[in-house]
Motif scaffolding. Sequence first.
Motif, PDB file in Angstrom:
ATOM      1  N   ASP A 170       0.744  -3.867 -30.287  1.00 38.01           N
ATOM      2  CA  ASP A 170       0.311  -2.479 -30.482  1.00 38.01           C
ATOM      3  C   ASP A 170       0.416  -1.712 -29.170  1.00 38.01           C
ATOM      4  OD1 ASP A 170      -0.349  -2.953 -33.159  1.00 38.01           O
ATOM      5  OD2 ASP A 170      -2.366  -3.647 -32.633  1.00 38.01           O
ATOM      6  N   ASN A 171       0.609  -0.404 -29.283  1.00 38.67           N
ATOM      7  CA  ASN A 171       0.581   0.446 -28.101  1.00 38.67           C
ATOM      8  C   ASN A 171      -0.826   0.458 -27.516  1.00 38.67           C
ATOM      9  OD1 ASN A 171       3.244   1.013 -28.675  1.00 38.67           O
ATOM     10  ND2 ASN A 171       2.815   3.002 -29.593  1.00 38.67           N
ATOM     11  N   THR A 172      -0.905   0.542 -26.214  1.00 38.94           N
ATOM     12  CA  THR A 172      -2.204   0.487 -25.529  1.00 38.94           C
ATOM     13  C   THR A 172      -2.318   1.638 -24.537  1.00 38.94           C
ATOM     14  OG1 THR A 172      -1.302  -0.985 -23.835  1.00 38.94           O
ATOM     15  CG2 THR A 172      -2.362  -2.017 -25.751  1.00 38.94           C
ATOM     16  N   SER A 173      -3.549   1.900 -24.100  1.00 40.78           N
ATOM     17  CA  SER A 173      -3.774   2.957 -23.113  1.00 40.78           C
ATOM     18  C   SER A 173      -5.033   2.638 -22.309  1.00 40.78           C
ATOM     19  CB  SER A 173      -3.913   4.322 -23.793  1.00 40.78           C
ATOM     20  OG  SER A 173      -5.041   4.347 -24.650  1.00 40.78           O
ATOM     21  N   PHE A 174      -5.126   3.234 -21.136  1.00 39.52           N
ATOM     22  CA  PHE A 174      -6.299   3.028 -20.288  1.00 39.52           C
ATOM     23  C   PHE A 174      -6.404   4.159 -19.275  1.00 39.52           C
ATOM     24  CE2 PHE A 174      -2.776   1.016 -18.119  1.00 39.52           C
ATOM     25  CZ  PHE A 174      -2.974   1.319 -16.786  1.00 39.52           C
ATOM     26  N   PHE A 175      -7.602   4.273 -18.683  1.00 39.81           N
ATOM     27  CA  PHE A 175      -7.850   5.223 -17.612  1.00 39.81           C
ATOM     28  C   PHE A 175      -8.007   4.462 -16.298  1.00 39.81           C
ATOM     29  CE2 PHE A 175      -9.242   7.550 -21.348  1.00 39.81           C
ATOM     30  CZ  PHE A 175      -8.727   8.821 -21.123  1.00 39.81           C
ATOM     31  N   ASN A 176      -7.612   5.114 -15.212  1.00 39.39           N
ATOM     32  CA  ASN A 176      -7.793   4.492 -13.899  1.00 39.39           C
ATOM     33  C   ASN A 176      -8.369   5.499 -12.920  1.00 39.39           C
ATOM     34  OD1 ASN A 176      -4.895   5.738 -13.629  1.00 39.39           O
ATOM     35  ND2 ASN A 176      -5.497   5.233 -11.535  1.00 39.39           N
ATOM     36  N   PHE A 177      -9.061   4.967 -11.923  1.00 37.46           N
ATOM     37  CA  PHE A 177      -9.583   5.784 -10.826  1.00 37.46           C
ATOM     38  C   PHE A 177      -9.397   5.000  -9.542  1.00 37.46           C
ATOM     39  CE2 PHE A 177     -12.979   6.802  -7.815  1.00 37.46           C
ATOM     40  CZ  PHE A 177     -12.735   8.160  -7.628  1.00 37.46           C
ATOM     41  N   SER A 178      -8.920   5.660  -8.499  1.00 41.19           N
ATOM     42  CA  SER A 178      -8.743   4.987  -7.220  1.00 41.19           C
ATOM     43  C   SER A 178      -9.167   5.888  -6.073  1.00 41.19           C
ATOM     44  CB  SER A 178      -7.284   4.548  -7.030  1.00 41.19           C
ATOM     45  OG  SER A 178      -6.437   5.676  -6.895  1.00 41.19           O
ATOM     46  N   ILE A 179      -9.564   5.253  -4.990  1.00 41.00           N
ATOM     47  CA  ILE A 179      -9.921   5.970  -3.768  1.00 41.00           C
ATOM     48  C   ILE A 179      -9.258   5.252  -2.602  1.00 41.00           C
ATOM     49  CG2 ILE A 179     -12.076   4.657  -3.570  1.00 41.00           C
ATOM     50  CD1 ILE A 179     -13.266   7.099  -2.140  1.00 41.00           C
ATOM     51  N   GLY A 180      -8.708   6.006  -1.663  1.00 39.87           N
ATOM     52  CA  GLY A 180      -8.030   5.418  -0.519  1.00 39.87           C
ATOM     53  C   GLY A 180      -8.390   6.151   0.760  1.00 39.87           C
ATOM     54  N   TYR A 181      -8.301   5.428   1.859  1.00 39.16           N
ATOM     55  CA  TYR A 181      -8.592   6.027   3.167  1.00 39.16           C
ATOM     56  C   TYR A 181      -7.517   5.630   4.168  1.00 39.16           C
ATOM     57  CZ  TYR A 181     -10.883   7.173   7.573  1.00 39.16           C
ATOM     58  OH  TYR A 181     -11.175   7.692   8.813  1.00 39.16           O
ATOM     59  N   PHE A 182      -7.001   6.602   4.874  1.00 34.53           N
ATOM     60  CA  PHE A 182      -5.938   6.420   5.848  1.00 34.53           C
ATOM     61  C   PHE A 182      -6.541   6.335   7.248  1.00 34.53           C
ATOM     62  CE2 PHE A 182      -3.479   8.762   9.010  1.00 34.53           C
ATOM     63  CZ  PHE A 182      -2.291   8.057   9.046  1.00 34.53           C
ATOM     64  N   PHE A 183      -6.139   5.299   8.003  1.00 35.71           N
ATOM     65  CA  PHE A 183      -6.663   5.096   9.349  1.00 35.71           C
ATOM     66  C   PHE A 183      -5.497   4.873  10.308  1.00 35.71           C
ATOM     67  CE2 PHE A 183      -8.268   2.203  12.679  1.00 35.71           C
ATOM     68  CZ  PHE A 183      -9.264   3.012  13.221  1.00 35.71           C
ATOM     69  N   GLU A 184      -5.320   5.793  11.245  1.00 38.01           N
ATOM     70  CA  GLU A 184      -4.230   5.692  12.202  1.00 38.01           C
ATOM     71  C   GLU A 184      -4.617   4.784  13.353  1.00 38.01           C
ATOM     72  OE1 GLU A 184      -1.164   8.599  14.691  1.00 38.01           O
ATOM     73  OE2 GLU A 184      -2.976   9.417  13.752  1.00 38.01           O
ATOM     74  N   LEU A 185      -3.728   3.870  13.727  1.00 33.93           N
ATOM     75  CA  LEU A 185      -3.995   2.927  14.821  1.00 33.93           C
ATOM     76  C   LEU A 185      -3.512   3.502  16.157  1.00 33.93           C
ATOM     77  CD1 LEU A 185      -2.873  -0.375  13.077  1.00 33.93           C
ATOM     78  CD2 LEU A 185      -5.198   0.535  13.304  1.00 33.93           C
TER      79      LEU A 185
END
Length: 314
Positions: A299-314
């Motif tokens: 069967d066809n399926t579906s979902f929701f996603n949430f993401s958070i990211g942080y950029f750190f310069e060296l």
Amino acid sequence: MIRNSLIIIFGIVLNMSLYSQVEKPLEKTSEADIILDELFDDKEVDDDDAEVKELLALLYKEQKELARLMKDFSNFQFLYFSVNYNNETYFSGRDIGVDQFNIRPQITYMSSNGFFGSLSGIYYSEFDPKWDFTSASLGYGKSIGKQKLIRLTASYTRYFYSQGVESSFTNGITLGAGIRNKKRTFGTRISATSSFGSESSIQLSSGTYARFKLYKNKKSNLYFQPRLNITAGDQTFYQESGTVLSGGIEYINYVENNIFDFINLQFNFPLLLTVNDFDFEIGYSYNLPQDNGSDAIFDNTSFFNFSIGYFFEL
């Protein structure tokens, strides 16, 4: 077999180019002053000439600053921390009948010399053990062409499984190629992955996106970035081939089939918000898992996603 399929489709796709800048004021006896004095031999200038001289000084200052920034950008390296949450879990878009969410944390390193690496894992709410495996990747990428719109990458991934988890695949080698337009509003990428261990498998995948800017100010940007992901690869399934009678008991006989075919089509509709060094994404995905020739109906399926990211310069 389900977890093997997960390993085959698991990979990393992270591309970021962020940097900070600090302006340095010109000294009174700067190189700009010397050049401008050569352009204007007269020791005394009227108001109009003074304005022209001031404008040229500003332009020269900006040119020097741009050159410095380009030099800094050509020597950058950074870390990117991200956590992704999916409210449903599917394998190659297929529902296995277990209602569970999953969480995938990841740390990615990139440098201007082309080398990148990542450390990632995945947590399933209903599996035992819940932490399935950890993967470590190391690779190299290079942009080619006059405008650097084509990028080639190669990477190696090693999988480390939690105690009690078994899989036929412990290693993966991926070769990829991507192309985008100059404004970064459209792009596509294809990749080939060879997974191996006690068994081996080949997977091909492609991802195509379009980016629409919805909002922008000095500190934040809001994008709508729909994607189409297509996956094909080796598949193994068992199909009934009749019955046999043994000891007065009838048994169903199964035959193992190995094929290479389409696995899944996925439509992804995310909103991406960048605020300074933070990224936030919320999206909806719709899967169309493909029939592999077995008796199973997907069967066809579906979902929701949430993401958070942080950029750190060296």
